[in-house]
Design an enzyme around this catalytic site. Structure first.
Site, PDB file in Angstrom:
ATOM      1  N   THR A   1      -2.617   0.826  -8.008  1.00  0.00           N
ATOM      2  CA  THR A   1      -1.485   1.156  -8.869  1.00  0.00           C
ATOM      3  C   THR A   1      -0.470   0.027  -8.775  1.00  0.00           C
ATOM      4  O   THR A   1      -0.307  -0.604  -7.730  1.00  0.00           O
ATOM      5  CB  THR A   1      -0.840   2.497  -8.479  1.00  0.00           C
ATOM      6  OG1 THR A   1      -0.217   2.389  -7.204  1.00  0.00           O
ATOM      7  CG2 THR A   1      -1.876   3.607  -8.440  1.00  0.00           C
TER       8      THR A   1
ATOM      9  N   VAL B   1       0.880  -1.173   0.000  1.00  0.00           N
ATOM     10  CA  VAL B   1       0.000   0.000   0.000  1.00  0.00           C
ATOM     11  C   VAL B   1       0.915   1.221   0.000  1.00  0.00           C
ATOM     12  O   VAL B   1       1.947   1.244   0.668  1.00  0.00           O
ATOM     13  CB  VAL B   1      -0.934   0.018   1.225  1.00  0.00           C
ATOM     14  CG1 VAL B   1      -1.827   1.247   1.204  1.00  0.00           C
ATOM     15  CG2 VAL B   1      -1.770  -1.258   1.279  1.00  0.00           C
TER      16      VAL B   1
ATOM     17  N   VAL C   1       2.746  -4.209  -6.536  1.00  0.00           N
ATOM     18  CA  VAL C   1       1.422  -3.596  -6.385  1.00  0.00           C
ATOM     19  C   VAL C   1       1.492  -2.566  -5.271  1.00  0.00           C
ATOM     20  O   VAL C   1       2.017  -2.846  -4.187  1.00  0.00           O
ATOM     21  CB  VAL C   1       0.351  -4.660  -6.049  1.00  0.00           C
ATOM     22  CG1 VAL C   1      -1.016  -4.003  -5.865  1.00  0.00           C
ATOM     23  CG2 VAL C   1       0.289  -5.718  -7.142  1.00  0.00           C
ATOM     24  N   GLU C   2       0.969  -1.379  -5.535  1.00  0.00           N
ATOM     25  CA  GLU C   2       0.909  -0.318  -4.524  1.00  0.00           C
ATOM     26  C   GLU C   2      -0.516   0.233  -4.494  1.00  0.00           C
ATOM     27  O   GLU C   2      -0.851   1.160  -5.241  1.00  0.00           O
ATOM     28  CB  GLU C   2       1.909   0.795  -4.843  1.00  0.00           C
ATOM     29  CG  GLU C   2       3.368   0.427  -4.648  1.00  0.00           C
ATOM     30  CD  GLU C   2       3.805   0.472  -3.187  1.00  0.00           C
ATOM     31  OE1 GLU C   2       2.944   0.724  -2.314  1.00  0.00           O
ATOM     32  OE2 GLU C   2       5.004   0.262  -2.934  1.00  0.00           O
ATOM     33  N   ASN C   3      -1.367  -0.357  -3.666  1.00  0.00           N
ATOM     34  CA  ASN C   3      -2.719   0.173  -3.526  1.00  0.00           C
ATOM     35  C   ASN C   3      -2.675   1.553  -2.876  1.00  0.00           C
ATOM     36  O   ASN C   3      -1.794   1.839  -2.073  1.00  0.00           O
ATOM     37  CB  ASN C   3      -3.576  -0.778  -2.692  1.00  0.00           C
ATOM     38  CG  ASN C   3      -3.764  -2.120  -3.363  1.00  0.00           C
ATOM     39  OD1 ASN C   3      -3.737  -2.214  -4.586  1.00  0.00           O
ATOM     40  ND2 ASN C   3      -3.938  -3.169  -2.579  1.00  0.00           N
TER      41      ASN C   3
END
Length: 596
Positions: free
Chosen positions: A233, A222, A309-311
């Protein structure tokens, strides 16, 4: 001081939660909400029971997953590693083939996907999404995913950080209610550890890559930082990497399908986002060249398709978890749909001919292109307390054209030798090379050999430790050949192998992730023998009298550096270095290069 400490709990209790200071929230609903099961469902997850507000602790998570694995023949729960504080790092193996060993999965005709959650354990979205997905594979409508691929799922890679949890875990993130910690119990950041392998979690990932040979590796995080409309993203090494064909597969086969699936389910996918000015995106988005200390770049240099993954931290936990579920499901489908093309890309990257390798990148002189950025309006405010300017997000969607700033211009490349040699006394480094899965030849008896080494002519150290190690800040090098006898137990690392590029990155001192720059050879920087001045003075006189070449070199040194002769210590050191008494190993980085 005691009175102040006694007041601290009261002060904290009287403060509003950080959530109350966050930017305005844009309401969201999407088709992915249909993934949630009713609370009466026997396999409802703790996340769903809490209405998407909470994530279960370590014990609750493992109890739920153990129950699921015991109830489904499709799932096996393994215990491949132990954290620094003694918690088991569990891994779930999910397959229809009733073959759960590493050898069987590695040789399966189906692709294998490795999904990792909780490397930064406050950023735990992947764990809860993965629990829902495994539930739906075992007892829902998603069993057909196992026709596409076999699955490895690590719900919590950093369990000690996961259990260092509270409502004050991550001040910049909208949930869950209780959040874990970024680093492990030794305060090491696992996503800076992929080259030095000092944490139990990342050593496990290296083991899994060596034993299971996954085809796609996904690391779920995140973000911190700015506000924008995107909720999921993600990125991969697009340019300036070590696996260009895999990058093309990710960009051309994988990404369009994943983006479409997210959009169809009501989410807004975007690239990895880093504001060039550190606040908003008016000056552009930075596309960093991550080094292999990070998960997705480490995968890239190993020729494994890898995703970071970068929420978006400012989106609600519920929305982020549902988006992650969609992301993971489509990743499995896309891997299965395009596996043959991926295999071809991997083979091409492994066999690419290379005479040199880039070890450092810089930003391009001009932006590569512009992107239509789905942003959130903001304004600049001046703090009444500090007087500094800061960004205040206003919660209103807007679009703007922003440049993309690529950091993929090579700064420094090194030629690739035939092999590297490391002497047996550097056993810690030798063990790490083997842990990476790099193939080595070990000497069974001493061998005399002529090799090229790098010697430091100048260097400085960073004043503060980074990730627990003292790193080199700057250096100047010269190369020299040395003939020496390496003892039994020394290793030879052939560069013509699958992990040859990784070996170069670890061995060459110019590389920002080399063992030298991580401080594993710092002891060679200390001089251990000296000569007394009462010995040095008569010896210098005799050396100048009997060696005309040395006298000429001394005169030249005085002429080129007027401060030299004013520094008696420097003069003594210069003469001492011309004698056979001088330590010939001082400032020599103990990694030998074999060229022929």
């Amino acid at each position: 001081m005691r009175k102040l400490l006694a007041l601290l709990p009261f002060i904290f209790c009287s403060l509003a939660q950080a959530q109350d200071f966050m930017p305005p929230l844009i309401p969201w609903s999407g088709e992915s909400e249909n993934l949630l099961v009713d609370k009466s469902n026997p396999w409802v997850t703790p996340f769903e029971l809490s209405d998407g507000l909470e994530s279960p602790n370590y014990e609750e998570t493992m109890a739920w997953l153990t129950k699921l694995a015991n109830a489904s023949p499709l799932i096996s729960m393994t215990s491949p590693a132990m954290s620094e504080q003694g918690r088991i790092i569990h891994m779930m193996i999910v397959t229809k083939e009733n073959r759960f060993s590493a050898a069987e999965l590695a040789s399966s005709e189906k692709p294998l996907i490795l999904i990792q959650a909780g490397i930064h354990s406050g950023e735990i979205d992947g764990k809860d999404a993965g629990m829902m997905l495994l539930r739906d594979i075992a007892f829902g409508t998603k069993q057909n995913l196992l026709d596409e691929a076999n699955i490895l799922f690590i719900p919590i890679l950093n369990p000690d950080g996961h259990e260092r949890s509270s409502e004050y875990g991550r001040v910049n993130q909208r949930g869950p209610k209780v959040m874990g910690w970024r680093t492990n119990a030794q305060n090491l950041n696992l996503n800076r550890d992929y080259t030095k392998l000092e944490t139990a979690g990342v050593r496990l990932i290296a083991d899994i890559m060596n034993e299971y040979d996954p085809d796609l590796y996904i690391d779920v995080h995140v973000t911190d930082g700015a506000d924008y409309q995107y909720d999921i993203t993600y990125g991969f090494v697009e340019t300036g990497g070590y696996s260009p064909e895999i990058s093309s597969w990710l960009a051309g086969n994988y990404k369009p399908e994943v983006d479409q699936a997210l959009q169809d389910q009501g989410h807004i996918p975007g690239p990895l986002l880093f504001a060039a000015n550190g606040q908003d995106f008016t000056r552009g988005n930075v596309a960093f060249a991550f080094s292999p200390r990070f998960s997705h770049t480490y995968g890239d240099i190993r020729h494994t398709a890898s995703i970071l993954v970068e929420n978006h931290s400012l989106k609600p936990f519920r929305q982020r978890v549902l988006g992650t579920y969609v992301f993971l499901e489509q990743s499995i489908r896309s891997l299965g749909n395009h596996f043959q093309q991926l295999q071809s890309a991997v083979n091409s990257d492994i066999n690419q001919a290379k005479e040199s390798i880039v070890v450092k990148y810089k930003f391009r002189d001009t932006p590569a292109d512009t992107m239509t950025f789905l942003g959130i309006s903001s304004s600049k405010k001046v703090s009444e307390i500090t007087g500094a300017e800061y960004v205040q997000w206003e919660g209103k969607p807007m679009q703007q054209q922003v440049p993309t700033l690529y950091m993929d211009e090579p700064v420094n490349s090194v030629p690739i030798p035939r092999a590297y040699w490391i002497s047996a006394e550097w056993s810690e480094v030798i063990e790490k090379v083997k842990q990476h899965g790099i193939q080595v030849e070990t000497l069974e008896e001493p061998r005399e050999i002529k090799l090229e080494y790098s010697r430091l002519t100048d260097f400085s150290m960073n004043p503060s430790p980074y990730e627990g190690r003292m790193r080199v800040q700057s250096m100047e090098l010269e190369k020299e050949y040395r003939t020496l006898t390496l003892p039994a137990g020394s290793i030879r690392i052939e560069t013509d192998q699958k992990l040859g590029e990784l070996a170069v990155i670890l061995m060459e001192p110019e590389s920002v992730d080399s063992f030298f720059q991580w401080g594993y050879f710092n002891s060679v920087l200390s001089q251990t023998e000296y000569m007394e001045r009462y010995i040095m003075e008569p010896m210098m006189e005799e050396m100048l009298e009997k060696d005309a070449d040395l006298k000429a070199a001394f005169d030249a040194k005085k002429a080129e550096d007027e401060n030299f002769i004013k520094n008696p210590r420097a003069v003594y050191q210069w003469f001492y270095s011309q004698t056979p008494y001088f330590d010939q190993n001082w400032k020599v980085i103990p990694v030998g290069r074999e060229w022929f």
